[in-house]
Motif scaffolding. Sequence first.
Motif, PDB file in Angstrom:
ATOM      1  N   GLY A  78      46.383  17.127 -18.841  1.00 10.19           N
ATOM      2  CA  GLY A  78      47.586  17.791 -18.391  1.00 10.19           C
ATOM      3  C   GLY A  78      48.794  17.255 -19.146  1.00 10.19           C
ATOM      4  O   GLY A  78      48.765  16.126 -19.656  1.00 10.19           O
ATOM      5  N   VAL A  79      49.848  18.053 -19.239  1.00 13.85           N
ATOM      6  CA  VAL A  79      51.067  17.632 -19.942  1.00 13.85           C
ATOM      7  C   VAL A  79      52.274  17.849 -19.042  1.00 13.85           C
ATOM      8  O   VAL A  79      52.508  18.961 -18.561  1.00 13.85           O
ATOM      9  N   ILE A  80      53.023  16.773 -18.799  1.00 12.38           N
ATOM     10  CA  ILE A  80      54.302  16.860 -18.100  1.00 12.38           C
ATOM     11  C   ILE A  80      55.391  16.499 -19.093  1.00 12.38           C
ATOM     12  O   ILE A  80      55.376  15.408 -19.680  1.00 12.38           O
ATOM     13  N   VAL A  81      56.321  17.405 -19.300  1.00 14.36           N
ATOM     14  CA  VAL A  81      57.430  17.172 -20.220  1.00 14.36           C
ATOM     15  C   VAL A  81      58.538  16.415 -19.493  1.00 14.36           C
ATOM     16  O   VAL A  81      58.906  16.756 -18.364  1.00 14.36           O
ATOM     17  N   LEU A  82      59.054  15.378 -20.148  1.00 16.62           N
ATOM     18  CA  LEU A  82      60.219  14.640 -19.659  1.00 16.62           C
ATOM     19  C   LEU A  82      61.327  14.840 -20.673  1.00 16.62           C
ATOM     20  O   LEU A  82      61.165  14.477 -21.846  1.00 16.62           O
ATOM     21  N   SER A  83      62.444  15.420 -20.265  1.00 22.93           N
ATOM     22  CA  SER A  83      63.465  15.731 -21.262  1.00 22.93           C
ATOM     23  C   SER A  83      64.866  15.726 -20.665  1.00 22.93           C
ATOM     24  O   SER A  83      65.064  16.105 -19.518  1.00 22.93           O
ATOM     25  N   ALA A  84      65.821  15.286 -21.501  1.00 19.81           N
ATOM     26  CA  ALA A  84      67.232  15.341 -21.112  1.00 19.81           C
ATOM     27  C   ALA A  84      67.825  16.715 -21.382  1.00 19.81           C
ATOM     28  O   ALA A  84      68.966  16.984 -21.000  1.00 19.81           O
ATOM     29  N   ARG A  85      67.079  17.581 -22.041  1.00 18.63           N
ATOM     30  CA  ARG A  85      67.579  18.923 -22.320  1.00 18.63           C
ATOM     31  C   ARG A  85      67.617  19.727 -21.026  1.00 18.63           C
ATOM     32  O   ARG A  85      66.610  19.878 -20.351  1.00 18.63           O
ATOM     33  N   GLY A  86      68.778  20.255 -20.723  1.00 18.10           N
ATOM     34  CA  GLY A  86      68.923  20.971 -19.463  1.00 18.10           C
ATOM     35  C   GLY A  86      68.825  22.474 -19.592  1.00 18.10           C
ATOM     36  O   GLY A  86      68.851  23.185 -18.580  1.00 18.10           O
ATOM     37  N   ALA A  87      68.723  22.971 -20.820  1.00 22.18           N
ATOM     38  CA  ALA A  87      68.720  24.414 -21.027  1.00 22.18           C
ATOM     39  C   ALA A  87      67.474  25.053 -20.433  1.00 22.18           C
ATOM     40  O   ALA A  87      66.354  24.557 -20.611  1.00 22.18           O
ATOM     41  N   GLU A  88      67.675  26.149 -19.734  1.00 23.13           N
ATOM     42  CA  GLU A  88      66.543  26.856 -19.135  1.00 23.13           C
ATOM     43  C   GLU A  88      65.569  27.339 -20.204  1.00 23.13           C
ATOM     44  O   GLU A  88      64.355  27.327 -19.989  1.00 23.13           O
ATOM     45  N   ASP A  90      64.647  25.885 -22.955  1.00 27.12           N
ATOM     46  CA  ASP A  90      63.721  24.818 -23.345  1.00 27.12           C
ATOM     47  C   ASP A  90      62.618  24.652 -22.307  1.00 27.12           C
ATOM     48  O   ASP A  90      61.445  24.456 -22.647  1.00 27.12           O
ATOM     49  N   LYS A  91      62.990  24.720 -21.038  1.00 27.19           N
ATOM     50  CA  LYS A  91      62.009  24.585 -19.976  1.00 27.19           C
ATOM     51  C   LYS A  91      61.006  25.738 -20.016  1.00 27.19           C
ATOM     52  O   LYS A  91      59.789  25.524 -19.936  1.00 27.19           O
ATOM     53  N   VAL A  92      61.507  26.960 -20.155  1.00 26.00           N
ATOM     54  CA  VAL A  92      60.620  28.129 -20.205  1.00 26.00           C
ATOM     55  C   VAL A  92      59.696  28.039 -21.413  1.00 26.00           C
ATOM     56  O   VAL A  92      58.499  28.307 -21.323  1.00 26.00           O
ATOM     57  N   THR A  93      60.254  27.642 -22.561  1.00 22.88           N
ATOM     58  CA  THR A  93      59.442  27.528 -23.774  1.00 22.88           C
ATOM     59  C   THR A  93      58.342  26.494 -23.595  1.00 22.88           C
ATOM     60  O   THR A  93      57.180  26.731 -23.961  1.00 22.88           O
ATOM     61  N   ALA A  94      58.674  25.333 -23.031  1.00 21.38           N
ATOM     62  CA  ALA A  94      57.679  24.276 -22.825  1.00 21.38           C
ATOM     63  C   ALA A  94      56.545  24.756 -21.923  1.00 21.38           C
ATOM     64  O   ALA A  94      55.366  24.533 -22.209  1.00 21.38           O
ATOM     65  N   LEU A  95      56.901  25.430 -20.842  1.00 16.27           N
ATOM     66  CA  LEU A  95      55.871  25.922 -19.918  1.00 16.27           C
ATOM     67  C   LEU A  95      55.039  27.019 -20.568  1.00 16.27           C
ATOM     68  O   LEU A  95      53.811  27.067 -20.400  1.00 16.27           O
ATOM     69  N   ASP A  96      55.683  27.894 -21.331  1.00 14.84           N
ATOM     70  CA  ASP A  96      54.943  28.956 -22.020  1.00 14.84           C
ATOM     71  C   ASP A  96      53.990  28.388 -23.071  1.00 14.84           C
ATOM     72  O   ASP A  96      52.946  28.978 -23.353  1.00 14.84           O
ATOM     73  N   LEU A  97      54.345  27.235 -23.653  1.00 19.91           N
ATOM     74  CA  LEU A  97      53.501  26.633 -24.685  1.00 19.91           C
ATOM     75  C   LEU A  97      52.367  25.796 -24.104  1.00 19.91           C
ATOM     76  O   LEU A  97      51.579  25.237 -24.857  1.00 19.91           O
ATOM     77  N   GLY A  98      52.301  25.694 -22.779  1.00 22.01           N
ATOM     78  CA  GLY A  98      51.169  25.015 -22.167  1.00 22.01           C
ATOM     79  C   GLY A  98      51.478  23.772 -21.373  1.00 22.01           C
ATOM     80  O   GLY A  98      50.564  23.130 -20.843  1.00 22.01           O
ATOM     81  N   ALA A  99      52.764  23.389 -21.269  1.00 22.52           N
ATOM     82  CA  ALA A  99      53.099  22.258 -20.407  1.00 22.52           C
ATOM     83  C   ALA A  99      52.781  22.621 -18.955  1.00 22.52           C
ATOM     84  O   ALA A  99      52.958  23.761 -18.533  1.00 22.52           O
ATOM     85  N   ASP A 100      52.322  21.639 -18.187  1.00 19.89           N
ATOM     86  CA  ASP A 100      51.977  21.875 -16.788  1.00 19.89           C
ATOM     87  C   ASP A 100      53.161  21.661 -15.854  1.00 19.89           C
ATOM     88  O   ASP A 100      53.173  22.167 -14.736  1.00 19.89           O
ATOM     89  N   ASP A 101      54.152  20.909 -16.326  1.00 19.47           N
ATOM     90  CA  ASP A 101      55.330  20.649 -15.498  1.00 19.47           C
ATOM     91  C   ASP A 101      56.454  20.189 -16.415  1.00 19.47           C
ATOM     92  O   ASP A 101      56.221  19.815 -17.576  1.00 19.47           O
ATOM     93  N   TYR A 102      57.689  20.216 -15.900  1.00 25.43           N
ATOM     94  CA  TYR A 102      58.869  19.855 -16.689  1.00 25.43           C
ATOM     95  C   TYR A 102      59.810  19.096 -15.766  1.00 25.43           C
ATOM     96  O   TYR A 102      60.211  19.618 -14.720  1.00 25.43           O
ATOM     97  N   ILE A 103      60.149  17.869 -16.149  1.00 28.08           N
ATOM     98  CA  ILE A 103      61.027  17.040 -15.336  1.00 28.08           C
ATOM     99  C   ILE A 103      62.237  16.654 -16.173  1.00 28.08           C
ATOM    100  O   ILE A 103      62.101  16.118 -17.277  1.00 28.08           O
TER     101      ILE A 103
END
Length: 232
Positions: A78-88, A90-103
């Motif tokens: 599983g992949v959980i992204v940890l990022s200071a980027r607050g842009a929606e 970036d979050k949508v892109t990460a999840l679409d690319l296969g991340a399981d969660d974004y914090i």
Amino acid sequence: MMNLRPRILVVEDDTHIARLLQTALGVEGYEVILFGTLAAVNAALPDPSASLILLDLGLPDGDGLDWLRRQRNGTSAGVIVLSARGAEDDKVTALDLGADDYIGKPFGVNELLARVRANLRRQGGVQNLATATTLATGDLVIDVEHEAVYRAGEKIHLTAKELKTLMILARAPGKLVKQRELLQTVWGPEYLDDTHYLRILMSKLRAKLEENPSEPRLLLTEPGLGYRLQLP
């Protein structure tokens, strides 16, 4: 002796955050391995025993989103992204690319630990089963610690490759292990496209372990993806 604690790979170049994660996750009983660059974690993959990857997006040698785009199908963790980027976006892109969660950063440690537990539960009970040194169904016992298999107390003979494949699956019960991970770990990197070797081996394993090899209940195939050991 095998280490059967859930293994978490932390890809984070901020040493303060990395050490915080290592301490918090270690206290919870997880095995934690730290990587400061994408190149470092790529060198460690595929790692069939890894349950989860915590991935920062802004790393010295590349962007975590590019890593997800290129490498997500190369690991079953599983992949959980940890990022200071607050842009929606970036979050949508990460999840679409296969991340399981974004914090988002900064994050609360208790929330992060809860997200980790939730992700491991979604993987089919890995968190609970990974501490077991033996797996049993009916009269079949898989002794993971000593790498042996028994039926009704009698040891079942497996070839070296059969045993290695079974132990990879047994160390992550209920979890899909990708074909390429198994091929690289058991046969070597030059065999990544030789999926017929894996099909033949799994057929032989089923003949030795399944009550009805033509209708397997223990060693399951995810067509085109990989295999999982599922306790009925």
